[in-house]
Design an enzyme around this catalytic site. Structure first.
Site, short mmCIF file in Angstrom:
data_model
loop_
_atom_site.label_atom_id
_atom_site.label_comp_id
_atom_site.label_asym_id
_atom_site.label_seq_id
_atom_site.Cartn_x
_atom_site.Cartn_y
_atom_site.Cartn_z
N GLU A 235 18.29 -8.08 9.85
CA GLU A 235 18.49 -6.82 9.11
C GLU A 235 19.81 -6.13 9.46
O GLU A 235 20.22 -5.20 8.77
CB GLU A 235 17.36 -5.83 9.44
CG GLU A 235 16.01 -6.18 8.82
CD GLU A 235 15.16 -7.10 9.70
OE1 GLU A 235 15.75 -7.87 10.50
OE2 GLU A 235 13.93 -7.06 9.57
N TRP B 124 3.02 0.85 30.58
CA TRP B 124 3.61 -0.28 29.88
C TRP B 124 4.28 -1.21 30.89
O TRP B 124 5.01 -0.77 31.77
CB TRP B 124 4.69 0.20 28.91
CG TRP B 124 4.13 0.83 27.68
CD1 TRP B 124 2.83 1.20 27.47
CD2 TRP B 124 4.85 1.17 26.50
NE1 TRP B 124 2.69 1.74 26.24
CE2 TRP B 124 3.92 1.75 25.60
CE3 TRP B 124 6.18 1.04 26.10
CZ2 TRP B 124 4.29 2.18 24.35
CZ3 TRP B 124 6.54 1.49 24.85
CH2 TRP B 124 5.60 2.05 23.98
P1 ADP Z 1 12.71 -12.44 13.71
O1 ADP Z 1 12.31 -10.99 13.56
O2 ADP Z 1 12.14 -13.33 12.67
O3 ADP Z 1 12.62 -12.96 15.11
P2 ADP Z 1 15.57 -11.99 13.95
O4 ADP Z 1 16.25 -13.22 14.34
O5 ADP Z 1 16.20 -11.11 12.98
O6 ADP Z 1 14.23 -12.46 13.32
O7 ADP Z 1 15.16 -11.25 15.26
C1 ADP Z 1 15.65 -10.01 15.67
C2 ADP Z 1 15.03 -9.64 16.96
O8 ADP Z 1 15.43 -10.51 18.01
C3 ADP Z 1 15.36 -8.28 17.48
O9 ADP Z 1 14.63 -7.27 16.83
C4 ADP Z 1 14.99 -8.40 18.95
O10 ADP Z 1 13.61 -8.25 19.15
C5 ADP Z 1 15.36 -9.83 19.25
N1 ADP Z 1 16.64 -9.88 19.97
C6 ADP Z 1 17.85 -10.15 19.46
N2 ADP Z 1 18.80 -10.12 20.43
C7 ADP Z 1 18.17 -9.80 21.58
C8 ADP Z 1 18.59 -9.62 22.94
N3 ADP Z 1 19.84 -9.76 23.34
N4 ADP Z 1 17.63 -9.28 23.84
C9 ADP Z 1 16.34 -9.12 23.49
N5 ADP Z 1 15.90 -9.30 22.24
C10 ADP Z 1 16.78 -9.64 21.29
#
Ligand code: ADP
Length: 542
Positions: free
Chosen positions: A331, A441
């Site tokens: 997004e 949490w």
């Molecule tokens: P999906 O929601 O299908 O997994 P995305 O690839 O768009 O698709 O995922 C985005 C999500 O990935 C973010 O909302 C977050 O939860 C996670 N994410 C991305 N980068 C990081 C990071 N550096 N550390 C932790 N979580 C991450």
């Protein structure tokens, strides 16, 4: 008073024209079974014109969707450039999705044409008959097309189509920069996958941001290796950014295992390489065992899930390679933050910043929101859901309302964490993975990071499981180094020095690998299911 400036649209066509002319000598390298094949940006530009001509001849007009079912290779890049530049919309299909999801997505987007790599024909053949709107299939490379025939759609050979066209395509003179250029589907919060449509403007601005020194600082001297698939969040924007910067691209095609990646790095000497943490973990194990030279890399942006500190430190200490954590989502185009420490932060202070999800990039604003949608202070302490807005953040989903994801003009990320006054984001969990023990949490990410610092642990995934006394407690599923003999008690003692006592898991399972989602993240839903079905062989400590 209005400005006197031209209202000049920012478009993918602009990126394409610039990259393929001003930097016509830069090259795209694609890995093959026996070495690399290469093509200059100038030559690529001519082929992009031919592809646009071929698509037009197949009836692609206005904003129709052209899907790709491809690895990272020069032909996929040609589609990345040709489809939006002719005014149509590129739809990158994730080859790793379940058939039902692929069918849903292709029908929802109303894809007209699918461009498929020959090596992926068997996967596409399973779903093509049910992709209702697809009128033509274009096959890249040599392979048996027989399995596709059952679907009864015309099948074309990519090179034959290109050979019949000319080097110059009549690109539309003006494209509205707000029009859709490309789309990707993501899991959303509930129900079916959700479509995100990127505009020309967002693709352009995001590319410029990626090239900034405070982000990835990509310039003409760089050779950029996107290992992250071009069907996952635009390969983090690296292909367009490289084109705009005149940097060369090195594409791994389907050779994604550690051994061919190391070989590719040694042969092609990329300076920047992007991939999710799993890939780098595999690479590290391979390098430990077989050696290899990856010293050409000056920067490794890494994200998609939390990047273990131990892995970043090991890469730096053993290989002199700097992994920098980044955060983003489908997004958000996807780059939202990048963990470069502030100037002057050295030694352990530097690591204080390196382990965060990063500092917001210009063009993206964020806030944390608590219970009752109350906006919390960005003070580095208040924990809540991260919300973002900005120039390349989606404001809705394509043809599918999901009002729960948007809040007063902000996107709810589903990520939980803190924001400090200097714009550094630290995530403790995804909202759906937070472990609620008693009233408190527990961060699964913090426990995983602490466990992965153990020398015998390759990977660890922590999920919340039902508990009579505390409602939920952490279960640690651990992958040990081959041959290592470690007891759960020892791991718990190791953790005891690093996290609060009440957070220590009682339940432990040793597994051979952590299950993954289609984009390489820990599949915690599946782990919880395996636990519920008694498949994990859990040891319980008192
Ligand atoms: P999906 O929601 O299908 O997994 P995305 O690839 O768009 O698709 O995922 C985005 C999500 O990935 C973010 O909302 C977050 O939860 C996670 N994410 C991305 N980068 C990081 C990071 N550096 N550390 C932790 N979580 C991450």
């Amino acid at each position: 008073m209005y400005s006197t400036m031209m209202d000049f649209p920012l478009t993918v066509g602009g990126i394409m024209r610039y990259g393929t002319t001003v930097y016509g000598d830069s090259e795209v390298v694609t890995a093959t079974e026996g070495g690399s094949r290469r093509i200059s940006y100038a030559e690529l530009g001519r082929r992009v014109s031919r592809l646009a001509g071929a698509l037009r001849r197949l009836g692609i007009d206005s904003d129709q969707r052209v899907a790709t079912f491809q690895w990272n290779n020069a032909e996929h890049l040609e589609a990345y450039l040709a489809v939006p530049s002719m005014g149509a919309v590129l739809h990158t299909l994730n080859i790793r999705l379940f058939p039902d999801q692929l069918i849903y997505i292709a029908n929802h987007a109303e894809d007209q044409v699918v461009i498929v790599d020959a090596s992926l024909i068997p996967l596409l053949a399973r779903v093509l008959p049910e992709m209702r709107t697809v009128r033509h299939v274009i096959v890249v490379g040599e392979g048996d097309v027989e399995p596709l025939r059952a679907a009864g759609r015309p099948i074309h050979a990519y090179e034959e189509l290109l050979a019949a066209e000319s080097d110059s395509f009549a690109w539309p003179d003006v494209i509205d920069e707000r029009a859709a250029a490309a789309m990707c589907y993501t899991s959303g919060t509930t129900g079916n996958p959700k479509g995100v449509a990127y505009s020309h403007r967002t693709a352009y601005l995001h590319s410029m941001a990626v090239c900034m020194a405070g982000v990835m600082g990509i310039g003409p001297g760089d050779r950029v290796l996107p290992i992250v698939p071009m069907f996952h969040a635009n390969a983090w924007g690296l292909p367009y950014a490289a084109m705009l910067a005149g940097a060369c691209l090195v594409l791994p095609d389907r050779y994604l295992q550690a051994e061919p990646i190391v070989r590719l790095i040694e042969a092609e000497r990329p300076t920047v390489a992007g991939a999710v943490p799993t890939i780098w973990n595999d690479l590290l194990l391979h390098l430990d065992e077989h050696g290899g030279d990856i010293s050409s890399l000056r920067l490794v942006p890494c994200g998609g899930s939390a990047v273990p500190e131990s892995m970043m430190r090991t890469f730096w200490e053993r290989h002199g390679v700097r992994i920098v954590q980044a955060w983003g989502m489908t997004e958000t185009s996807p780059v939202g933050s990048m963990a470069h420490p502030p100037p002057g932060a050295a030694g352990e202070e530097e690591w204080h910043y390196r382990v965060t999800q990063g500092r917001l990039v210009p063009g993206v604003e964020a806030r944390v929101v608590g219970d009752g949608d109350q906006v919390l202070p960005s003070d580095g302490k208040a924990v809540g859901e991260l919300e973002v807005r900005g120039a390349w953040i989606t404001g809705s989903y394509y043809g599918d309302d999901d009002p729960g994801k948007f809040h007063d003009g902000w996107l709810r990320t589903g990520d939980v964490g803190i924001l400090d006054p200097a714009g550094f984001v630290t995530l403790t969990d995804r909202a759906k993975d937070v472990i609620k023990s008693g009233g408190e949490w527990i961060s699964s990410v913090e426990l995983e990071n602490a466990l992965m610092a153990h020398p015998d642990v390759i990977e660890a995934a922590v999920v919340g499981v039902p508990d009579e006394r505390w409602q939920e407690r952490p279960l640690a599923s651990v992958v040990l180094r081959p041959g290592a003999e470690v007891e759960p008690e020892q791991l718990r003692a190791f953790l005891a020095d690093r996290v609060a006592r009440w957070q220590l898991p009682e339940r432990w399972a040793f597994i051979t690998e952590v299950p993954r989602t289609s984009v390489g993240k820990f599949d915690k839903k599946l782990l919880r299911k395996r636990f519920a079905e008694g498949e994990l062989g859990v040891v319980r400590l008192d």
